[in-house]
Design a protein around this motif. Structure first.
Motif, PDB file in Angstrom:
ATOM      1  N   ARG A 196       3.479 -55.125  34.257  1.00  0.00           N
ATOM      2  CA  ARG A 196       3.738 -56.318  33.451  1.00  0.00           C
ATOM      3  C   ARG A 196       2.891 -56.326  32.171  1.00  0.00           C
ATOM      4  NH1 ARG A 196       7.197 -59.553  35.729  1.00  0.00           N
ATOM      5  NH2 ARG A 196       7.412 -59.700  37.989  1.00  0.00           N
ATOM      6  N   HIS A 197       1.746 -55.694  32.229  1.00  0.00           N
ATOM      7  CA  HIS A 197       0.881 -55.665  31.046  1.00  0.00           C
ATOM      8  C   HIS A 197       1.350 -54.621  30.026  1.00  0.00           C
ATOM      9  CE1 HIS A 197      -2.736 -56.265  28.665  1.00  0.00           C
ATOM     10  NE2 HIS A 197      -2.929 -54.950  28.653  1.00  0.00           N
ATOM     11  N   HIS A 198       1.833 -53.474  30.527  1.00  0.00           N
ATOM     12  CA  HIS A 198       2.125 -52.355  29.636  1.00  0.00           C
ATOM     13  C   HIS A 198       3.604 -52.156  29.337  1.00  0.00           C
ATOM     14  CE1 HIS A 198      -1.988 -50.766  29.524  1.00  0.00           C
ATOM     15  NE2 HIS A 198      -2.064 -51.065  30.812  1.00  0.00           N
ATOM     16  N   PHE A 199       4.481 -52.571  30.242  1.00  0.00           N
ATOM     17  CA  PHE A 199       5.913 -52.299  30.072  1.00  0.00           C
ATOM     18  C   PHE A 199       6.561 -53.476  29.347  1.00  0.00           C
ATOM     19  CE2 PHE A 199       7.081 -48.825  33.350  1.00  0.00           C
ATOM     20  CZ  PHE A 199       5.907 -48.154  33.091  1.00  0.00           C
ATOM     21  N   ARG A 200       6.537 -53.457  28.015  1.00  0.00           N
ATOM     22  CA  ARG A 200       6.934 -54.629  27.232  1.00  0.00           C
ATOM     23  C   ARG A 200       8.173 -54.427  26.373  1.00  0.00           C
ATOM     24  NH1 ARG A 200       1.329 -57.537  25.248  1.00  0.00           N
ATOM     25  NH2 ARG A 200       0.096 -57.120  27.125  1.00  0.00           N
ATOM     26  N   HIS A 201       8.581 -53.180  26.157  1.00  0.00           N
ATOM     27  CA  HIS A 201       9.668 -52.943  25.219  1.00  0.00           C
ATOM     28  C   HIS A 201      10.599 -51.840  25.712  1.00  0.00           C
ATOM     29  CE1 HIS A 201       7.579 -55.443  22.269  1.00  0.00           C
ATOM     30  NE2 HIS A 201       6.474 -54.788  22.598  1.00  0.00           N
ATOM     31  N   PHE A 202      11.824 -51.861  25.173  1.00  0.00           N
ATOM     32  CA  PHE A 202      12.813 -50.801  25.369  1.00  0.00           C
ATOM     33  C   PHE A 202      13.121 -50.606  26.865  1.00  0.00           C
ATOM     34  CE2 PHE A 202      10.087 -49.310  21.630  1.00  0.00           C
ATOM     35  CZ  PHE A 202      10.732 -50.159  20.749  1.00  0.00           C
ATOM     36  N   ASN A 203      13.190 -49.356  27.336  1.00  0.00           N
ATOM     37  CA  ASN A 203      13.506 -49.136  28.755  1.00  0.00           C
ATOM     38  C   ASN A 203      12.431 -49.680  29.677  1.00  0.00           C
ATOM     39  OD1 ASN A 203      16.087 -47.724  29.328  1.00  0.00           O
ATOM     40  ND2 ASN A 203      15.299 -46.260  27.823  1.00  0.00           N
ATOM     41  N   ALA A 204      11.202 -49.696  29.202  1.00  0.00           N
ATOM     42  CA  ALA A 204      10.118 -50.270  30.006  1.00  0.00           C
ATOM     43  C   ALA A 204      10.361 -51.757  30.244  1.00  0.00           C
ATOM     44  CB  ALA A 204       8.779 -50.054  29.301  1.00  0.00           C
ATOM     45  N   ALA A 205      10.766 -52.477  29.203  1.00  0.00           N
ATOM     46  CA  ALA A 205      11.053 -53.906  29.347  1.00  0.00           C
ATOM     47  C   ALA A 205      12.286 -54.119  30.223  1.00  0.00           C
ATOM     48  CB  ALA A 205      11.266 -54.541  27.977  1.00  0.00           C
ATOM     49  N   ILE A 235      20.550 -52.066  32.614  1.00  0.00           N
ATOM     50  CA  ILE A 235      20.627 -50.616  32.689  1.00  0.00           C
ATOM     51  C   ILE A 235      19.297 -50.050  32.193  1.00  0.00           C
ATOM     52  CG2 ILE A 235      21.755 -50.414  30.423  1.00  0.00           C
ATOM     53  CD1 ILE A 235      23.252 -47.954  31.708  1.00  0.00           C
ATOM     54  N   ILE A 236      18.716 -49.172  32.999  1.00  0.00           N
ATOM     55  CA  ILE A 236      17.448 -48.535  32.663  1.00  0.00           C
ATOM     56  C   ILE A 236      17.749 -47.060  32.455  1.00  0.00           C
ATOM     57  CG2 ILE A 236      15.047 -48.171  33.334  1.00  0.00           C
ATOM     58  CD1 ILE A 236      15.511 -50.379  35.496  1.00  0.00           C
ATOM     59  N   GLU A 237      17.672 -46.602  31.224  1.00  0.00           N
ATOM     60  CA  GLU A 237      18.011 -45.216  30.919  1.00  0.00           C
ATOM     61  C   GLU A 237      16.762 -44.353  31.052  1.00  0.00           C
ATOM     62  OE1 GLU A 237      21.599 -45.245  27.844  1.00  0.00           O
ATOM     63  OE2 GLU A 237      19.914 -46.439  27.105  1.00  0.00           O
ATOM     64  N   SER A 238      16.617 -43.775  32.235  1.00  0.00           N
ATOM     65  CA  SER A 238      15.421 -42.988  32.504  1.00  0.00           C
ATOM     66  C   SER A 238      15.623 -42.175  33.770  1.00  0.00           C
ATOM     67  CB  SER A 238      14.204 -43.927  32.641  1.00  0.00           C
ATOM     68  OG  SER A 238      13.003 -43.180  32.709  1.00  0.00           O
ATOM     69  N   ASP A 239      14.585 -41.476  34.171  1.00  0.00           N
ATOM     70  CA  ASP A 239      14.581 -40.654  35.377  1.00  0.00           C
ATOM     71  C   ASP A 239      14.354 -41.546  36.591  1.00  0.00           C
ATOM     72  OD1 ASP A 239      13.880 -38.979  37.515  1.00  0.00           O
ATOM     73  OD2 ASP A 239      12.855 -37.543  36.236  1.00  0.00           O
ATOM     74  N   ALA A 240      15.307 -41.561  37.510  1.00  0.00           N
ATOM     75  CA  ALA A 240      15.216 -42.445  38.671  1.00  0.00           C
ATOM     76  C   ALA A 240      14.028 -42.115  39.571  1.00  0.00           C
ATOM     77  CB  ALA A 240      16.508 -42.384  39.479  1.00  0.00           C
ATOM     78  N   THR A 241      13.593 -40.849  39.593  1.00  0.00           N
ATOM     79  CA  THR A 241      12.456 -40.510  40.444  1.00  0.00           C
ATOM     80  C   THR A 241      11.177 -41.175  39.945  1.00  0.00           C
ATOM     81  OG1 THR A 241      11.919 -38.478  39.227  1.00  0.00           O
ATOM     82  CG2 THR A 241      13.471 -38.292  41.057  1.00  0.00           C
ATOM     83  N   ILE A 242      11.149 -41.528  38.667  1.00  0.00           N
ATOM     84  CA  ILE A 242      10.001 -42.247  38.105  1.00  0.00           C
ATOM     85  C   ILE A 242      10.222 -43.754  38.177  1.00  0.00           C
ATOM     86  CG2 ILE A 242       8.656 -42.653  36.000  1.00  0.00           C
ATOM     87  CD1 ILE A 242       9.457 -39.793  35.115  1.00  0.00           C
ATOM     88  N   VAL A 243      11.440 -44.177  37.817  1.00  0.00           N
ATOM     89  CA  VAL A 243      11.716 -45.600  37.635  1.00  0.00           C
ATOM     90  C   VAL A 243      11.898 -46.356  38.948  1.00  0.00           C
ATOM     91  CG1 VAL A 243      13.444 -47.222  36.751  1.00  0.00           C
ATOM     92  CG2 VAL A 243      12.638 -45.337  35.313  1.00  0.00           C
ATOM     93  N   ALA A 244      12.683 -45.798  39.873  1.00  0.00           N
ATOM     94  CA  ALA A 244      13.009 -46.542  41.098  1.00  0.00           C
ATOM     95  C   ALA A 244      11.763 -46.969  41.875  1.00  0.00           C
ATOM     96  CB  ALA A 244      13.950 -45.727  41.974  1.00  0.00           C
ATOM     97  N   PRO A 245      10.779 -46.082  42.096  1.00  0.00           N
ATOM     98  CA  PRO A 245       9.588 -46.544  42.825  1.00  0.00           C
ATOM     99  C   PRO A 245       8.843 -47.667  42.109  1.00  0.00           C
ATOM    100  CG  PRO A 245       9.695 -44.142  42.789  1.00  0.00           C
ATOM    101  CD  PRO A 245      10.735 -44.629  41.830  1.00  0.00           C
ATOM    102  N   LEU A 246       8.900 -47.704  40.777  1.00  0.00           N
ATOM    103  CA  LEU A 246       8.213 -48.764  40.037  1.00  0.00           C
ATOM    104  C   LEU A 246       8.946 -50.097  40.178  1.00  0.00           C
ATOM    105  CD1 LEU A 246       7.250 -46.824  36.778  1.00  0.00           C
ATOM    106  CD2 LEU A 246       5.832 -47.269  38.798  1.00  0.00           C
ATOM    107  N   VAL A 247      10.276 -50.057  40.096  1.00  0.00           N
ATOM    108  CA  VAL A 247      11.036 -51.289  40.314  1.00  0.00           C
ATOM    109  C   VAL A 247      10.785 -51.807  41.729  1.00  0.00           C
ATOM    110  CG1 VAL A 247      13.362 -52.282  40.518  1.00  0.00           C
ATOM    111  CG2 VAL A 247      12.861 -50.652  38.680  1.00  0.00           C
TER     112      VAL A 247
END
Length: 323
Positions: free
Chosen positions: A8-17, A304-316
């Motif tokens: 929440r502190h770092h993911f503020r824009h674009f695919n991170a947001a 839609i999150i345009e990224s690598d699911a192996t990185i993104v899914a565990p974070l979500v």
């Protein structure tokens, strides 16, 4: 909540947001009384998504899963043969000769991870064949995931466990008797093995294994019973392909082919995808295209999150789990 606070502190824009918005939407959907389907394409089980997915299952934060046959079996391969897996971090540099050497050692490569044939695939085959033959002789038929549930709950594989069982999403699903949809199961290692055993006569009736059309019928009845205007079903899609396209079509099928117009549309949609938006690609289609097919509505929350699911899914999932 160290992970969540960091995000929440770092993911503020674009695919991170978009990741934060999608996770918050997931939590809101559940808080509002909704249910969630997660779909697994690619090789997410070999990527060990089970570490997070199993906990989502235990905490009732997912009510149904759709996955490829590969994801169904590869979670169990990992459960019983993890110590025999080999990582190949330099996989981009492998020559054809290097790949042939892996073949001769019966090491099946999935990007940077090699699955050992004997300890994983053949070990499971020896066990699952007994359950196929038993059902066949009794004139019974089951879905692929139901055969796996029988095997896992029987305890026959416990002697081979090589990871903490709490990190197996299939074991967690079996313990919950979680509904699973596995379209195109034939396109998997064990699907090929099953075909072989039917051809050799070990299994007499090919219909001992229930497959695609029956899965759609099962999903249609499940969705009709579970989806209400007070408790809609959400759709969290990892990757694309048949694991996502098959189940999302149940809604237009219910409306257009069965006349069940009172059944609501999907109530939430998120896709994690690295597919380029392109002409005719389902995986690369933007969510609004699904409105025209009667899958989503104008006001359905869509991400839609345009990224690598192996990185993104565990974070979500970390945010959903409050980690």
């Amino acid at each position: 909540m160290q992970v969540t606070n960091f995000l929440r502190h770092h993911f503020r824009h674009f695919n991170a947001a978009a990741l934060i918005d999608a996770a918050d939407g997931y939590n809101k959907h559940l808080a509002d009384g909704g249910k969630m389907m997660i779909t697994l394409a690619g090789a997410m089980s070999t990527a060990e998504l089970g570490i997070q997915l199993a906990e989502l299952i235990r905490q009732d934060k997912v009510q149904i899963i759709s996955c490829t046959g590969a994801n169904l079996e590869e979670d169990i391969f990992n459960l019983v043969a993890h110590d025999f897996y080999e990582r190949v971090p330099h996989y981009r540099d492998l020559t054809a000769a290097d790949e042939t050497a892996l073949l001769k050692r019966h090491m099946n490569r999935v990007t940077d991870t090699c699955i050992p044939e004997e300890e994983a695939m053949r070990r499971i085959e020896h066990t699952v064949l007994k359950f196929w033959e038993k059902a066949d002789k009794a004139g019974e038929s089951y879905f692929p995931h139901e055969f796996f549930y029988q095997i896992l709950l029987s305890g026959e594989l416990e002697q081979y466990y090589q990871i903490d069982p709490k990190n197996s999403w299939m074991l967690a699903a079996a313990e919950k008797n979680l509904p699973i949809i596995c379209p195109g199961w034939e396109d998997s290692t064990l699907g090929n093995i099953y075909a072989g055993h039917v051809m050799t006569g070990d299994v007499q009736n090919v219909h001992t294994m229930r497959t695609g059309i029956q899965y759609m019928m099962y999903l249609a009845d499940w969705y009709t019973a579970q989806a209400t205007h007070d408790s809609k079903v959400g759709f969290f899609q990892i990757g694309g392909g048949i694991a996502g396209d098959f189940p999302i079509c149940v809604v237009p099928m219910l409306h257009q082919d069965l006349g069940r117009h009172e059944v609501p549309l999907w109530g939430y949609f998120c896709q994690i995808s690295d597919s380029t938006t392109s002409y005719g690609s389902y995986s690369g289609a933007v969510p609004n295209e699904k409105i025209t097919w009667g899958k989503l509505g104008e006001h359905t929350p869509k991400y839609i999150i345009e990224s690598d699911a192996t990185i993104v899914a565990p974070l979500v999932f970390a945010i959903v789990l409050g980690q």
